[in-house]
Design a protein around this motif. Structure first.
Motif, PDB file in Angstrom:
ATOM      1  N   ILE A 175      48.607  27.324  28.647  1.00 46.65           N
ATOM      2  CA  ILE A 175      48.475  28.423  27.971  1.00 46.65           C
ATOM      3  C   ILE A 175      49.584  29.538  28.480  1.00 46.65           C
ATOM      4  O   ILE A 175      49.736  29.588  29.385  1.00 46.65           O
ATOM      5  N   THR A 176      50.162  30.096  27.393  1.00 47.87           N
ATOM      6  CA  THR A 176      50.794  31.078  27.974  1.00 47.87           C
ATOM      7  C   THR A 176      50.755  31.615  28.674  1.00 47.87           C
ATOM      8  O   THR A 176      49.942  32.554  28.124  1.00 47.87           O
ATOM      9  N   PRO A 177      51.662  32.800  29.530  1.00 52.73           N
ATOM     10  CA  PRO A 177      50.811  33.926  29.850  1.00 52.73           C
ATOM     11  C   PRO A 177      50.087  34.771  28.780  1.00 52.73           C
ATOM     12  O   PRO A 177      49.548  35.413  28.922  1.00 52.73           O
ATOM     13  N   ASP A 178      51.421  35.871  27.725  1.00 52.56           N
ATOM     14  CA  ASP A 178      51.163  36.075  26.750  1.00 52.56           C
ATOM     15  C   ASP A 178      49.986  36.140  25.795  1.00 52.56           C
ATOM     16  O   ASP A 178      49.146  36.810  26.022  1.00 52.56           O
ATOM     17  N   ASN A 179      50.072  35.367  25.677  1.00 47.37           N
ATOM     18  CA  ASN A 179      48.438  34.880  25.223  1.00 47.37           C
ATOM     19  C   ASN A 179      46.826  34.868  26.396  1.00 47.37           C
ATOM     20  O   ASN A 179      46.560  34.686  26.077  1.00 47.37           O
ATOM     21  N   ARG A 180      47.063  34.109  27.640  1.00 41.14           N
ATOM     22  CA  ARG A 180      46.323  34.543  28.107  1.00 41.14           C
ATOM     23  C   ARG A 180      45.964  35.887  28.591  1.00 41.14           C
ATOM     24  O   ARG A 180      44.718  36.108  28.196  1.00 41.14           O
ATOM     25  N   HIS A 181      46.969  35.984  28.773  1.00 38.04           N
ATOM     26  CA  HIS A 181      46.829  37.579  28.968  1.00 38.04           C
ATOM     27  C   HIS A 181      45.986  38.603  27.557  1.00 38.04           C
ATOM     28  O   HIS A 181      44.750  39.424  28.145  1.00 38.04           O
ATOM     29  N   GLU A 182      45.700  38.688  26.062  1.00 33.31           N
ATOM     30  CA  GLU A 182      45.550  38.781  24.965  1.00 33.31           C
ATOM     31  C   GLU A 182      44.020  38.049  24.800  1.00 33.31           C
ATOM     32  O   GLU A 182      43.003  38.768  24.754  1.00 33.31           O
ATOM     33  N   VAL A 183      43.985  36.612  25.554  1.00 31.34           N
ATOM     34  CA  VAL A 183      42.697  36.119  25.379  1.00 31.34           C
ATOM     35  C   VAL A 183      41.537  36.428  26.439  1.00 31.34           C
ATOM     36  O   VAL A 183      40.394  36.821  26.176  1.00 31.34           O
ATOM     37  N   GLU A 184      42.189  37.397  27.756  1.00 25.68           N
ATOM     38  CA  GLU A 184      40.975  37.366  28.741  1.00 25.68           C
ATOM     39  C   GLU A 184      40.734  39.452  29.102  1.00 25.68           C
ATOM     40  O   GLU A 184      40.046  39.599  29.076  1.00 25.68           O
ATOM     41  N   LYS A 185      41.878  39.877  27.693  1.00 27.37           N
ATOM     42  CA  LYS A 185      41.461  41.517  27.189  1.00 27.37           C
ATOM     43  C   LYS A 185      40.432  41.156  26.918  1.00 27.37           C
ATOM     44  O   LYS A 185      38.991  41.510  26.754  1.00 27.37           O
ATOM     45  N   ARG A 186      39.818  40.610  25.882  1.00 27.44           N
ATOM     46  CA  ARG A 186      38.796  39.869  25.266  1.00 27.44           C
ATOM     47  C   ARG A 186      37.576  39.792  26.232  1.00 27.44           C
ATOM     48  O   ARG A 186      36.752  39.519  25.414  1.00 27.44           O
ATOM     49  N   PHE A 187      37.892  38.395  26.831  1.00 25.04           N
ATOM     50  CA  PHE A 187      36.654  38.209  27.465  1.00 25.04           C
ATOM     51  C   PHE A 187      35.858  40.015  28.863  1.00 25.04           C
ATOM     52  O   PHE A 187      35.038  40.442  28.889  1.00 25.04           O
ATOM     53  N   PHE A 188      37.298  40.079  29.391  1.00 26.12           N
ATOM     54  CA  PHE A 188      37.122  41.108  30.357  1.00 26.12           C
ATOM     55  C   PHE A 188      36.786  42.527  29.880  1.00 26.12           C
ATOM     56  O   PHE A 188      35.820  43.809  30.043  1.00 26.12           O
ATOM     57  N   TYR A 189      37.085  42.747  28.296  1.00 30.60           N
ATOM     58  CA  TYR A 189      37.195  44.579  28.470  1.00 30.60           C
ATOM     59  C   TYR A 189      36.984  44.070  26.634  1.00 30.60           C
ATOM     60  O   TYR A 189      37.716  44.208  25.584  1.00 30.60           O
ATOM     61  N   PRO A 190      36.063  43.578  26.405  1.00 32.26           N
ATOM     62  CA  PRO A 190      34.775  43.260  24.668  1.00 32.26           C
ATOM     63  C   PRO A 190      34.670  44.862  24.295  1.00 32.26           C
ATOM     64  O   PRO A 190      34.436  45.637  24.827  1.00 32.26           O
ATOM     65  N   THR A 191      34.945  44.552  22.905  1.00 35.06           N
ATOM     66  CA  THR A 191      34.971  45.767  22.251  1.00 35.06           C
ATOM     67  C   THR A 191      33.663  45.881  21.906  1.00 35.06           C
ATOM     68  O   THR A 191      33.646  45.472  20.558  1.00 35.06           O
ATOM     69  N   PRO A 192      32.577  46.849  22.245  1.00 39.10           N
ATOM     70  CA  PRO A 192      31.109  46.784  20.868  1.00 39.10           C
ATOM     71  C   PRO A 192      31.403  47.647  19.932  1.00 39.10           C
ATOM     72  O   PRO A 192      32.264  48.757  19.364  1.00 39.10           O
ATOM     73  N   ARG A 193      30.973  46.936  18.649  1.00 33.95           N
ATOM     74  CA  ARG A 193      31.443  47.448  17.424  1.00 33.95           C
ATOM     75  C   ARG A 193      30.066  48.346  17.064  1.00 33.95           C
ATOM     76  O   ARG A 193      29.465  48.317  16.081  1.00 33.95           O
TER      77      ARG A 193
END
Ligand SMILES: [Mg+2]
Length: 321
Positions: A175-193
């Motif tokens: 996984i590229t660093p940019d894509n990794r950053h994007e998906v890790e953001k979703r895991f580390f900082y999920p947005t409750p709806r």
């Protein structure tokens, strides 16, 4: 254990103060006032080190995540979050860790106007339990039980990113660093709806938050509502980061089976579909229709471009090995 008493200073007198808290941290119990004609919604989640998160998760992310997953449950019921209590078990007192953890926690608590009204700290293997409370107008809470034949099935956002973040760490997926950053953001900082959940109130017929994966969580709605469903898997939204990283055949276990993204899954009648889509858009939520409810008793059928689709066996288990 005197050290542990120090921890109080990270919670007491910090964060927001709500007018409906009559007595906050510092006595045997907190006292709060529930407005007339409202019901109290209560949910509890525990995160255990090595089971629900990696031991090297940034502490600020952990503080965010432990509250986010609880707020997501309140959102799924259409409740407005109000108060939380917290039980923290720590192997030792690490002040830098605590500072970062409480920063993450206070940050999301403030954003959603939630007050920390109590807690407990003990020594032991790292584990965090949050009990979140919210209020919902009497009789208006969304449950898993209201889906009817003919209703449309929606999700509030892309699925699979958090799972990809976890598996990329565990299995070394390229996984590229940019894509990794994007998906890790979703895991580390999920947005409750949270806002979306309140918009759904009075319009959606059922709702749940996706913590265990689309198939598992939709299954809960189907069993509680005693209906069947058909989901067109190609309609399930996925992020550019996920599409860039995985070829089509590799995507399905993440998108359909993995949880941890904390989007909402809901059903809405044909009559209310357009109104609800528009209202959600006003809150910046592009909900996507992925299928339809049918008469039945709990069965889920998946299709891919009109053909029956069978989930690959040996899909990923929810986080733990
Ligand atoms: Mg839930």
């Amino acid at each position: 254990m005197k050290e542990f008493e120090l921890i109080n200073r990270y919670f007491k007198g910090r964060g927001i103060t709500r007018r409906d808290v009559d007595l906050g941290i510092g006595d045997d119990c907190a006292l709060v006032s529930v407005p007339e004609n409202y019901q109290l919604a209560i949910t509890t989640d525990t995160l255990v080190s090595g089971v629900h998160f990696f031991e090297d998760i940034p502490p600020r992310a952990l503080g965010h995540r432990v509250l986010a997953v609880n707020l997501s449950d309140l959102a799924a019921m259409g409740a407005e979050p109000t108060w939380i209590s917290l039980a923290l078990t720590l192997p030792s007192v690490d002040l830098d860790w605590l500072e970062a953890f409480t920063e993450g926690l206070h940050e999301i608590a403030e954003y959603y106007n939630v007050q920390i009204i109590g807690g407990d700290t003990t020594q032991g293997p790292l584990s965090i339990t949050v009990s979140a409370k919210g209020i919902v107008p009497r009789g208006k809470a969304l449950t898993r039980a209201g889906a009817k034949a003919g209703d449309w099935i929606f999700v509030t956002g892309p699925l699979g990113d958090a799972g990809l973040a976890i598996e990329a760490r565990k299995r070394g997926i390229a996984i590229t660093p940019d894509n990794r950053h994007e998906v890790e953001k979703r895991f580390f900082y999920p947005t409750p709806r949270v806002a979306a959940g309140q918009v759904l109130r009075g319009l959606a017929t059922s709702a749940i938050d996706i913590s265990d994966g689309l198939v598992a969580d939709l299954g809960h709605i189907l069993r509680k509502s005693q209906v069947n469903a058909v989901v067109q898997v190609e309609k399930v939204p996925m992020s550019a980061a996920l599409k860039n990283t995985l070829v089509e055949g590799e995507r399905w276990p993440f998108v359909l089976n993995y949880g941890d993204d904390y989007e909402l899954l809901f059903t809405v009648s044909d009559a209310n579909k357009g109104a609800l889509e528009n209202k959600l858009k006003q809150y910046g939520v592009e909900a996507k229709c992925i299928g339809q409810i049918q008469a039945g008793n709990g069965q889920l059928d998946l299709t891919l471009k009109g053909q029956k689709f069978t989930l690959p066996k040996g899909g990923y288990e929810h986080f733990s090995d």
